[in-house]
Design a protein around this motif. Structure first.
Motif, short mmCIF file in Angstrom:
data_model
loop_
_atom_site.label_atom_id
_atom_site.label_comp_id
_atom_site.label_asym_id
_atom_site.label_seq_id
_atom_site.Cartn_x
_atom_site.Cartn_y
_atom_site.Cartn_z
N ASN A 161 -36.79 -67.87 -15.01
CA ASN A 161 -36.52 -66.55 -15.60
C ASN A 161 -35.35 -66.51 -16.59
OD1 ASN A 161 -38.51 -65.25 -13.89
ND2 ASN A 161 -37.07 -65.54 -12.19
N GLY A 162 -34.54 -67.56 -16.64
CA GLY A 162 -33.33 -67.51 -17.45
C GLY A 162 -33.57 -67.70 -18.94
N GLU A 163 -32.65 -67.18 -19.74
CA GLU A 163 -32.65 -67.45 -21.17
C GLU A 163 -32.24 -68.91 -21.39
OE1 GLU A 163 -33.66 -65.39 -23.45
OE2 GLU A 163 -33.82 -63.59 -22.20
N GLN B 85 -24.47 -74.37 -30.00
CA GLN B 85 -25.54 -74.20 -30.97
C GLN B 85 -26.46 -73.04 -30.58
OE1 GLN B 85 -26.74 -75.81 -33.91
NE2 GLN B 85 -24.63 -76.57 -34.06
N LEU B 86 -26.73 -72.92 -29.27
CA LEU B 86 -27.64 -71.89 -28.80
C LEU B 86 -27.01 -70.50 -28.86
CD1 LEU B 86 -29.18 -73.75 -25.73
CD2 LEU B 86 -30.40 -73.08 -27.81
N CYS B 87 -25.72 -70.40 -28.56
CA CYS B 87 -25.07 -69.10 -28.51
C CYS B 87 -24.57 -68.63 -29.87
CB CYS B 87 -23.90 -69.14 -27.53
SG CYS B 87 -24.40 -69.35 -25.80
N GLN B 88 -24.16 -69.58 -30.73
CA GLN B 88 -23.64 -69.22 -32.05
C GLN B 88 -22.54 -68.16 -31.91
OE1 GLN B 88 -24.50 -70.70 -35.03
NE2 GLN B 88 -25.88 -72.12 -34.01
N ASP B 89 -22.69 -67.03 -32.63
CA ASP B 89 -21.70 -65.94 -32.56
C ASP B 89 -22.26 -64.72 -31.84
OD1 ASP B 89 -19.55 -67.20 -33.91
OD2 ASP B 89 -20.59 -66.88 -35.82
N ASP B 90 -23.28 -64.95 -31.01
CA ASP B 90 -23.92 -63.88 -30.26
C ASP B 90 -23.12 -63.62 -28.97
OD1 ASP B 90 -25.52 -62.25 -28.67
OD2 ASP B 90 -27.38 -63.17 -29.33
N LEU B 91 -22.37 -62.52 -28.94
CA LEU B 91 -21.50 -62.24 -27.79
C LEU B 91 -22.29 -62.07 -26.50
CD1 LEU B 91 -18.89 -59.76 -29.33
CD2 LEU B 91 -18.63 -62.21 -28.86
N LYS B 92 -23.46 -61.46 -26.59
CA LYS B 92 -24.29 -61.28 -25.39
C LYS B 92 -24.78 -62.63 -24.87
CE LYS B 92 -25.81 -56.54 -26.27
NZ LYS B 92 -26.98 -55.64 -26.48
N ALA B 93 -25.12 -63.52 -25.77
CA ALA B 93 -25.56 -64.85 -25.36
C ALA B 93 -24.43 -65.59 -24.66
CB ALA B 93 -26.06 -65.65 -26.57
N TRP B 94 -23.20 -65.47 -25.20
CA TRP B 94 -22.05 -66.12 -24.56
C TRP B 94 -21.77 -65.51 -23.19
CZ3 TRP B 94 -20.01 -70.62 -25.46
CH2 TRP B 94 -20.10 -71.19 -26.74
N ASP B 95 -21.94 -64.20 -23.07
CA ASP B 95 -21.75 -63.55 -21.77
C ASP B 95 -22.76 -64.06 -20.75
OD1 ASP B 95 -19.62 -62.05 -22.64
OD2 ASP B 95 -20.80 -60.24 -23.04
N ARG B 96 -24.03 -64.18 -21.18
CA ARG B 96 -25.07 -64.69 -20.28
C ARG B 96 -24.78 -66.13 -19.88
NH1 ARG B 96 -28.52 -61.70 -23.87
NH2 ARG B 96 -28.94 -63.59 -25.07
N ALA B 97 -24.36 -66.93 -20.85
CA ALA B 97 -24.06 -68.33 -20.57
C ALA B 97 -22.88 -68.45 -19.61
CB ALA B 97 -23.75 -69.07 -21.87
N THR B 98 -21.88 -67.62 -19.80
CA THR B 98 -20.69 -67.65 -18.94
C THR B 98 -21.05 -67.29 -17.50
OG1 THR B 98 -19.22 -67.11 -20.80
CG2 THR B 98 -18.39 -66.69 -18.56
N GLN B 99 -21.81 -66.22 -17.34
CA GLN B 99 -22.18 -65.80 -15.98
C GLN B 99 -23.07 -66.84 -15.31
OE1 GLN B 99 -20.80 -63.03 -14.45
NE2 GLN B 99 -21.61 -64.20 -12.71
N ALA B 100 -23.97 -67.46 -16.08
CA ALA B 100 -24.83 -68.50 -15.52
C ALA B 100 -24.01 -69.70 -15.07
CB ALA B 100 -25.87 -68.93 -16.56
N ALA B 101 -23.00 -70.06 -15.87
CA ALA B 101 -22.13 -71.19 -15.51
C ALA B 101 -21.36 -70.87 -14.23
CB ALA B 101 -21.16 -71.49 -16.65
#
Length: 254
Positions: free
Chosen positions: A154-156, A219-235
């Motif tokens: 289910n994850g991005e 590379q996947l997150c670039q400057d997308d703040l929401k993507a970085w938030d999702r990546a951070t929470q997943a980590a």
């Protein structure tokens, strides 16, 4: 770079827990080594599943091939897959890190959990997750696998990449060191493959692959703040799952 620094700051408290976890001084006997490897093998296996999911998401794996994604991210994940799925075999040829770990267990006369073989019957993650409770695995293992495969399902892509990158096993070589030193004196032939596995873990996973994986997340997150938030929470969630896995091993009875 600032986004990556913020992510690393967010996960540092959980990495500190892992660095100071009792598991790091747990392996002091062959009995403890057996318990650890019989639990940890599931983390070695699901790690490979994370790698392959990223390859599916970031490259074209269809018979009718067309370029997919950026050339840089394709390079990053293909380089990682090459090393994880077909590393240099010390006896000649190539071998996955998972098979290398199983060989190390065999040399040490440690039986792999029967569930691992039974998992081969499943054709999809959905089927696997439905059946997982029926195997009556320790709760720490069951929850760890549920987290990983639910994330794969289910994850991005950036979440899966963050789990792969920051839920790594940086401390594994240090954990093994004491018992390895003992076993080298008692029966050196029994630890040849385990020693090689750990050396490759330090050389490949802990160095080159770690940097490639961090670049992949960026590379996947670039400057997308929401993507970085999702990546951070997943980590963070991946590190919490690892802590629970370690808790379960330390609490296991000999």
């Amino acid at each position: 770079m600032s986004h990556l620094i913020e992510l690393q700051k967010s996960i540092d408290p959980f990495k500190k827990i892992l660095r100071n976890h009792p598991i790091n001084s747990y392996i002091t006997s062959q009995e403890h080594l057996s318990i650890f490897m019989q639990n940890h093998i599931f983390a070695v296996w699901d790690f490979m599943s994370l790698v392959k999911k990223l390859q599916v998401e970031l490259t074209s794996v269809d018979s009718l091939w067309f370029p997919k994604g950026s050339g840089e991210t394709r390079y990053l994940i293909n380089e990682i897959v090459l090393g994880e799925e077909s590393d240099i075999d010390p006896t000649g040829g190539y071998i996955s890190h998972f098979d290398l770990y199983l060989r190390a267990m065999d040399e040490l006369a440690i039986m792999p959990p029967p569930a691992l073989k039974a998992f081969r019957q499943f054709k999809s993650i959905e089927e696997f997750l439905i059946a997982l409770p029926s195997f009556n695995l320790p709760q720490s293992i069951s929850e760890f696998l549920t987290f990983t495969f639910s994330s794969i399902l289910n994850g991005e892509t950036e979440e899966i990449a963050a789990i792969f990158t920051f839920g790594r096993e940086d401390l594994i070589p240090e954990m093994f060191q004491l018992i390895l030193n003992q076993l080298r004196l008692q029966s050196p032939d029994k630890v040849k493959t385990l020693t090689y596995y750990l050396e490759r873990h330090i050389e490949v996973d802990g160095g080159h692959h770690s940097q490639l994986a961090i670049s992949m997340v960026s590379q996947l997150c670039q400057d997308d703040l929401k993507a970085w938030d999702r990546a951070t929470q997943a980590a963070i969630n991946s590190l919490k799952a690892r802590i629970k896995l370690w808790d379960g091993i330390v609490a296991a009875k000999i």
